[in-house]
Design a protein around this motif. Structure first.
Motif, PDB file in Angstrom:
ATOM      1  N   ARG A 179       0.825  -1.209   0.000  1.00 21.97           N
ATOM      2  CA  ARG A 179       0.000   0.000   0.000  1.00 21.97           C
ATOM      3  C   ARG A 179       0.865   1.267   0.000  1.00 21.97           C
ATOM      4  NH1 ARG A 179      -2.051  -0.664   4.725  1.00 21.97           N
ATOM      5  NH2 ARG A 179      -0.511   0.696   5.713  1.00 21.97           N
ATOM      6  N   ASP A 180       1.844   1.318   0.908  1.00 22.68           N
ATOM      7  CA  ASP A 180       2.591   2.547   1.107  1.00 22.68           C
ATOM      8  C   ASP A 180       3.651   2.801   0.040  1.00 22.68           C
ATOM      9  OD1 ASP A 180       1.077   2.816   3.401  1.00 22.68           O
ATOM     10  OD2 ASP A 180       2.644   2.044   4.735  1.00 22.68           O
ATOM     11  N   VAL A 181       4.263   1.726  -0.474  1.00 16.34           N
ATOM     12  CA  VAL A 181       5.372   1.894  -1.422  1.00 16.34           C
ATOM     13  C   VAL A 181       4.917   1.713  -2.863  1.00 16.34           C
ATOM     14  CG1 VAL A 181       7.653   1.051  -2.113  1.00 16.34           C
ATOM     15  CG2 VAL A 181       7.031   1.118   0.315  1.00 16.34           C
ATOM     16  N   LEU A 182       4.092   0.682  -3.103  1.00 11.94           N
ATOM     17  CA  LEU A 182       3.702   0.377  -4.479  1.00 11.94           C
ATOM     18  C   LEU A 182       2.290   0.856  -4.819  1.00 11.94           C
ATOM     19  CD1 LEU A 182       5.165  -3.238  -4.889  1.00 11.94           C
ATOM     20  CD2 LEU A 182       6.281  -1.028  -5.237  1.00 11.94           C
ATOM     21  N   GLY A 183       1.547   1.309  -3.827  1.00 15.71           N
ATOM     22  CA  GLY A 183       0.207   1.830  -4.086  1.00 15.71           C
ATOM     23  C   GLY A 183      -0.770   0.782  -4.582  1.00 15.71           C
ATOM     24  N   THR A 184      -0.656  -0.424  -4.054  1.00 10.27           N
ATOM     25  CA  THR A 184      -1.539  -1.492  -4.491  1.00 10.27           C
ATOM     26  C   THR A 184      -1.950  -2.339  -3.295  1.00 10.27           C
ATOM     27  OG1 THR A 184      -1.797  -3.296  -6.103  1.00 10.27           O
ATOM     28  CG2 THR A 184       0.339  -3.114  -5.019  1.00 10.27           C
ATOM     29  N   THR A 185      -2.718  -3.380  -3.566  1.00 11.02           N
ATOM     30  CA  THR A 185      -3.186  -4.286  -2.523  1.00 11.02           C
ATOM     31  C   THR A 185      -2.606  -5.669  -2.749  1.00 11.02           C
ATOM     32  OG1 THR A 185      -5.124  -5.004  -3.785  1.00 11.02           O
ATOM     33  CG2 THR A 185      -5.358  -3.014  -2.410  1.00 11.02           C
ATOM     34  N   GLY A 186      -2.724  -6.517  -1.735  1.00 12.57           N
ATOM     35  CA  GLY A 186      -2.239  -7.872  -1.872  1.00 12.57           C
ATOM     36  C   GLY A 186      -2.961  -8.632  -2.968  1.00 12.57           C
ATOM     37  N   GLU A 187      -4.271  -8.450  -3.051  1.00 14.82           N
ATOM     38  CA  GLU A 187      -5.049  -9.142  -4.075  1.00 14.82           C
ATOM     39  C   GLU A 187      -4.649  -8.674  -5.474  1.00 14.82           C
ATOM     40  OE1 GLU A 187      -9.751  -9.945  -5.308  1.00 14.82           O
ATOM     41  OE2 GLU A 187      -9.235  -8.634  -3.609  1.00 14.82           O
ATOM     42  N   ASP A 188      -4.512  -7.366  -5.641  1.00 11.80           N
ATOM     43  CA  ASP A 188      -4.131  -6.831  -6.952  1.00 11.80           C
ATOM     44  C   ASP A 188      -2.721  -7.278  -7.322  1.00 11.80           C
ATOM     45  OD1 ASP A 188      -4.420  -4.884  -9.266  1.00 11.80           O
ATOM     46  OD2 ASP A 188      -2.655  -4.062  -8.260  1.00 11.80           O
ATOM     47  N   PHE A 189      -1.798  -7.249  -6.358  1.00 10.75           N
ATOM     48  CA  PHE A 189      -0.416  -7.630  -6.641  1.00 10.75           C
ATOM     49  C   PHE A 189      -0.341  -9.098  -7.056  1.00 10.75           C
ATOM     50  CE2 PHE A 189       3.761  -9.262  -5.384  1.00 10.75           C
ATOM     51  CZ  PHE A 189       4.597  -8.365  -6.043  1.00 10.75           C
ATOM     52  N   THR A 190      -1.060  -9.968  -6.342  1.00 16.83           N
ATOM     53  CA  THR A 190      -1.043 -11.392  -6.693  1.00 16.83           C
ATOM     54  C   THR A 190      -1.601 -11.614  -8.085  1.00 16.83           C
ATOM     55  OG1 THR A 190      -1.247 -12.027  -4.363  1.00 16.83           O
ATOM     56  CG2 THR A 190      -1.840 -13.683  -6.016  1.00 16.83           C
ATOM     57  N   GLY A 191      -2.675 -10.917  -8.404  1.00 17.33           N
ATOM     58  CA  GLY A 191      -3.255 -11.048  -9.737  1.00 17.33           C
ATOM     59  C   GLY A 191      -2.308 -10.586 -10.820  1.00 17.33           C
ATOM     60  N   ARG A 192      -1.618  -9.482 -10.579  1.00 18.33           N
ATOM     61  CA  ARG A 192      -0.655  -8.977 -11.565  1.00 18.33           C
ATOM     62  C   ARG A 192       0.528  -9.937 -11.705  1.00 18.33           C
ATOM     63  NH1 ARG A 192      -0.517  -2.450 -10.538  1.00 18.33           N
ATOM     64  NH2 ARG A 192       1.122  -2.560 -12.132  1.00 18.33           N
ATOM     65  N   TRP A 193       0.957 -10.510 -10.584  1.00 15.37           N
ATOM     66  CA  TRP A 193       2.072 -11.471 -10.639  1.00 15.37           C
ATOM     67  C   TRP A 193       1.677 -12.709 -11.427  1.00 15.37           C
ATOM     68  CZ3 TRP A 193       1.962 -16.254  -7.809  1.00 15.37           C
ATOM     69  CH2 TRP A 193       3.154 -16.999  -7.903  1.00 15.37           C
ATOM     70  N   ARG A 194       0.484 -13.231 -11.205  1.00 15.68           N
ATOM     71  CA  ARG A 194       0.040 -14.418 -11.935  1.00 15.68           C
ATOM     72  C   ARG A 194      -0.036 -14.131 -13.434  1.00 15.68           C
ATOM     73  NH1 ARG A 194      -4.991 -16.706 -10.873  1.00 15.68           N
ATOM     74  NH2 ARG A 194      -4.136 -18.820 -11.170  1.00 15.68           N
ATOM     75  N   ALA A 195      -0.530 -12.956 -13.785  1.00 19.11           N
ATOM     76  CA  ALA A 195      -0.598 -12.578 -15.202  1.00 19.11           C
ATOM     77  C   ALA A 195       0.809 -12.441 -15.788  1.00 19.11           C
ATOM     78  CB  ALA A 195      -1.371 -11.290 -15.371  1.00 19.11           C
ATOM     79  N   TYR A 196       1.708 -11.908 -14.992  1.00 20.42           N
ATOM     80  CA  TYR A 196       3.103 -11.731 -15.433  1.00 20.42           C
ATOM     81  C   TYR A 196       3.775 -13.084 -15.649  1.00 20.42           C
ATOM     82  CZ  TYR A 196       7.921  -9.868 -15.280  1.00 20.42           C
ATOM     83  OH  TYR A 196       9.228  -9.548 -15.559  1.00 20.42           O
ATOM     84  N   VAL A 197       3.570 -14.001 -14.728  1.00 18.29           N
ATOM     85  CA  VAL A 197       4.143 -15.347 -14.861  1.00 18.29           C
ATOM     86  C   VAL A 197       3.600 -16.026 -16.119  1.00 18.29           C
ATOM     87  CG1 VAL A 197       4.196 -17.654 -13.829  1.00 18.29           C
ATOM     88  CG2 VAL A 197       4.594 -15.652 -12.395  1.00 18.29           C
ATOM     89  N   ARG A 198       2.301 -15.912 -16.326  1.00 20.81           N
ATOM     90  CA  ARG A 198       1.683 -16.530 -17.509  1.00 20.81           C
ATOM     91  C   ARG A 198       2.258 -15.915 -18.800  1.00 20.81           C
ATOM     92  NH1 ARG A 198      -3.101 -15.034 -16.685  1.00 20.81           N
ATOM     93  NH2 ARG A 198      -3.928 -16.837 -15.552  1.00 20.81           N
ATOM     94  N   GLU A 199       2.403 -14.611 -18.797  1.00 15.94           N
ATOM     95  CA  GLU A 199       2.902 -13.935 -19.998  1.00 15.94           C
ATOM     96  C   GLU A 199       4.363 -14.279 -20.279  1.00 15.94           C
ATOM     97  OE1 GLU A 199       3.754  -9.354 -21.575  1.00 15.94           O
ATOM     98  OE2 GLU A 199       2.496  -9.702 -19.816  1.00 15.94           O
ATOM     99  N   GLU A 200       5.187 -14.349 -19.214  1.00 17.84           N
ATOM    100  CA  GLU A 200       6.608 -14.595 -19.396  1.00 17.84           C
ATOM    101  C   GLU A 200       6.929 -16.054 -19.680  1.00 17.84           C
ATOM    102  OE1 GLU A 200       9.096 -12.439 -19.564  1.00 17.84           O
ATOM    103  OE2 GLU A 200       7.772 -10.708 -19.240  1.00 17.84           O
ATOM    104  N   LEU A 201       6.117 -16.969 -19.175  1.00 22.05           N
ATOM    105  CA  LEU A 201       6.456 -18.389 -19.257  1.00 22.05           C
ATOM    106  C   LEU A 201       5.477 -19.208 -20.103  1.00 22.05           C
ATOM    107  CD1 LEU A 201       7.470 -19.096 -15.551  1.00 22.05           C
ATOM    108  CD2 LEU A 201       8.947 -18.495 -17.474  1.00 22.05           C
ATOM    109  N   GLY A 202       4.324 -18.637 -20.467  1.00 21.25           N
ATOM    110  CA  GLY A 202       3.341 -19.403 -21.199  1.00 21.25           C
ATOM    111  C   GLY A 202       3.712 -19.613 -22.672  1.00 21.25           C
TER     112      GLY A 202
END
Length: 385
Positions: free
Chosen positions: A362-385
């Protein structure tokens, strides 16, 4: 050189003999002389304290700043005795505070004086490197390599890799740290495990680990990078460099790592530094996670701490490291490297795990845990799929 004087505190366990028995005090003085002989590089004085000089000979190449014994327990049976002592020592130029190892000493009284007949690790205590043989030391620009049973040319190569790792870590991590590392290279995996006080099976396939206390108290000594020569030796040159840079990152970030820091962040950040500046792609650096993604097994959440246990599931452990690396890589790409460093420090400043990551997101990246996890999963799929 520094030689601390043993504290005259009462000794637990020494009251088994007559209170007037001078033996514990005599043994304290004996251990003082033994410590001084080690520091002063005086084989005659060491020999005069008793026992074989093998331990002294094995230590001669190690640069020592301090070496002291603190007697903890003493049991006498006539002219023989056993003692337990804390050995505290510092490597000159590297340790800011002493490392402590519990030692067991066998003693014999002859002609009115006590002598050491044997010294070894205490029960359940880890071995020290010199317990395993003569220690060879190779000094690099930013490193000290201590090895047993290894060729000096091999130790010099470790120094070259460590000397490359330190500037790479300095460039990636702007926090305050000594900028030098001590690397221990034992004979084998079994010897590595003995240094760590754990079963060898837990470290099979693990190229190196870093020991040290998290939290930044300022009182801890420099960490030790302990190499598994069996696993490290089969790596290519890039792999060897990445491993030493990864472990050096743990040394650098130790003071900003706390109980609040999840392993996905500490290990992922260390891997991010290790791969930073290389040409390794996600397909190359994350093969196990890629296989899972291609098979439709995209992870639902960032790796939990127990995913990093050395349980024998090599593929699962690899996926945990690879997913963590990609999380930190994503932060560096989408928010910037400064934000990644700030995020790491913000998490580590928390006193407890609960809320630490969420607060820093929240304080450093301006996001939430749920949003960050979703973005990470999308990133993993994009980079490795």
């Amino acid at each position: 050189m520094c030689l601390a004087v043993l504290a005259p505190a009462a000794l637990a366990g020494c009251g088994r003999d007559d209170p007037a028995d001078a033996a514990p005090a005599d043994v304290r003085r004996l251990l003082d002389r033994r410590a001084e002989a080690v520091l002063e590089r005086d084989p005659g004085a060491y020999r005069a304290t008793g026992g074989p000089t093998a331990a002294y000979d094995r230590l001669r190449d190690v640069p020592l700043k301090s070496w002291t014994y603190r007697l903890k327990d003493f049991e006498r049976d006539g002219g023989r005795a056993t003692a337990t002592a804390d050995l505290s020592y510092r490597v000159a130029g590297y340790d800011r505070a002493p490392l402590t190892a519990e030692r067991s000493l066998s003693l014999q009284r002859r002609d009115g004086r006590w002598y050491v007949t044997a010294e070894r690790p205490a029960a359940k205590a880890s071995e020290q490197l010199w317990d395993q043989g003569r220690v060879d030391a190779v000094r690099g620009t930013h490193s000290l390599i201590l090895g047993v049973g290894r060729e000096r040319a091999e130790l010099r190569r470790y120094a070259e890799l460590a000397d490359h790792a330190v500037p790479a870590v300095r460039d990636a991590w702007r926090g305050d740290w000594p900028g030098k590392v001590v690397v221990l290279v034992p004979k084998s995996l079994d010897n590595m495990a003995d240094l760590l006080g754990a079963p060898a099976s837990g470290y099979q396939g693990i190229a190196a680990v870093t020991t040290g206390e998290a939290g930044g108290s300022g009182r801890t000594p420099a960490d030790r990078i302990v190499v598994n020569p069996d696993a490290y030796g089969v790596l290519g040159e890039l792999g060897k460099q990445v491993v030493l840079t990864h472990e050096t990152t743990h040394v650098a970030t130790r003071s900003r790592t706390s109980r609040a820091t999840p392993l996905w962040l500490s290990e992922g950040f260390a891997d991010w530094v290790g791969y930073r500046g290389t040409d390794r792609t996600p397909h190359q650096a994350a093969p196990e996670l890629r296989r899972a993604v291609v098979d439709g097994r995209l992870p639902a959440a960032l790796p939990a701490d127990d995913a990093f246990g050395f349980s024998g599931d090599a593929a699962g452990l690899a996926r945990a490291y690879e997913g963590s690396w990609l999380a930190c890589r994503m932060i560096a790409e989408e928010w910037g490297e400064e934000k990644l460093r700030a995020f790491y420090e913000a998490v580590g400043r928390h006193r407890q795990r609960a809320g630490a990551v969420e607060g820093a997101l929240r304080d450093v990246l301006g996001t939430t845990g749920e949003d960050f996890t979703g973005r990470w999963r999308a990133y993993v799929r994009e980079e490795l799929g």
